[in-house]
Design a protein around this motif. Sequence first.
Motif, short mmCIF file in Angstrom:
data_model
loop_
_atom_site.label_atom_id
_atom_site.label_comp_id
_atom_site.label_asym_id
_atom_site.label_seq_id
_atom_site.Cartn_x
_atom_site.Cartn_y
_atom_site.Cartn_z
N SER A 128 7.88 -2.13 1.66
CA SER A 128 8.06 -2.10 3.12
C SER A 128 6.71 -1.98 3.81
CB SER A 128 8.96 -0.93 3.51
OG SER A 128 8.29 0.29 3.24
N ASP A 129 6.71 -2.24 5.12
CA ASP A 129 5.49 -2.07 5.92
C ASP A 129 4.93 -0.65 5.78
OD1 ASP A 129 5.76 -4.66 6.81
OD2 ASP A 129 6.28 -4.11 8.87
N SER A 130 5.82 0.35 5.86
CA SER A 130 5.35 1.74 5.83
C SER A 130 4.76 2.11 4.48
CB SER A 130 6.47 2.71 6.22
OG SER A 130 7.53 2.63 5.30
N VAL A 131 5.37 1.64 3.40
CA VAL A 131 4.82 1.92 2.07
C VAL A 131 3.46 1.26 1.92
CG1 VAL A 131 5.10 1.48 -0.42
CG2 VAL A 131 7.03 2.33 0.93
N LEU A 132 3.36 0.00 2.33
CA LEU A 132 2.07 -0.70 2.24
C LEU A 132 1.02 0.00 3.09
CD1 LEU A 132 0.35 -2.96 1.11
CD2 LEU A 132 1.18 -4.43 2.97
N SER A 133 1.37 0.40 4.29
CA SER A 133 0.43 1.09 5.18
C SER A 133 -0.11 2.36 4.54
CB SER A 133 1.08 1.44 6.51
OG SER A 133 1.33 0.28 7.25
N ARG A 134 0.77 3.16 3.95
CA ARG A 134 0.34 4.41 3.31
C ARG A 134 -0.58 4.14 2.13
NH1 ARG A 134 5.69 5.85 4.17
NH2 ARG A 134 6.20 5.49 1.99
N GLN A 135 -0.22 3.17 1.31
CA GLN A 135 -1.04 2.88 0.13
C GLN A 135 -2.39 2.27 0.52
OE1 GLN A 135 -0.13 4.21 -2.68
NE2 GLN A 135 1.80 4.82 -1.75
N VAL A 136 -2.39 1.42 1.52
CA VAL A 136 -3.65 0.83 2.01
C VAL A 136 -4.54 1.93 2.58
CG1 VAL A 136 -4.65 -0.66 3.80
CG2 VAL A 136 -2.81 -1.51 2.33
N ALA A 137 -3.95 2.90 3.28
CA ALA A 137 -4.75 4.01 3.82
C ALA A 137 -5.44 4.78 2.70
CB ALA A 137 -3.86 4.94 4.65
N THR A 138 -4.75 4.99 1.59
CA THR A 138 -5.35 5.67 0.44
C THR A 138 -6.49 4.85 -0.13
OG1 THR A 138 -3.27 6.78 -0.10
CG2 THR A 138 -4.88 6.58 -1.88
N LEU A 139 -6.27 3.55 -0.29
CA LEU A 139 -7.31 2.67 -0.82
C LEU A 139 -8.49 2.55 0.14
CD1 LEU A 139 -4.92 -0.05 -2.27
CD2 LEU A 139 -6.45 1.43 -3.61
#
Length: 101
Positions: free
Chosen positions: A42-53
């Motif tokens: 989902s958008d929210s999962v991708l957003s969180r993981q991208v923030a970590t990266l």
Amino acid sequence: MGRGAQVGGEVIHAPVRFSIVATLAAADKAEFGFVRDTVEVSDSVLSRQVATLEKAGYVAVTKGYVGKRPRTWLSLTPDGRAAFAAHCQALRAIAETAADR
């Protein structure tokens, strides 16, 4: 494996983050929606993981517009490419060791 590779592995070993980095490794940059659909999150999962990266310095986020529509592009930084390469090398070494048994 050097300290940098260990730290990188700790950040990118999670399956979703590994998939994101692998997707970005194949291109100079990719649109957020393309990465979302490729990784199947989902958008929210991708957003969180991208923030970590991004916090780790492995992914750069660029925002802009195509016409009047806002767009977000993701790309690997040189450190991100190095961490991905080191992680893949470590995985190959593990696989080769297992195959030799």
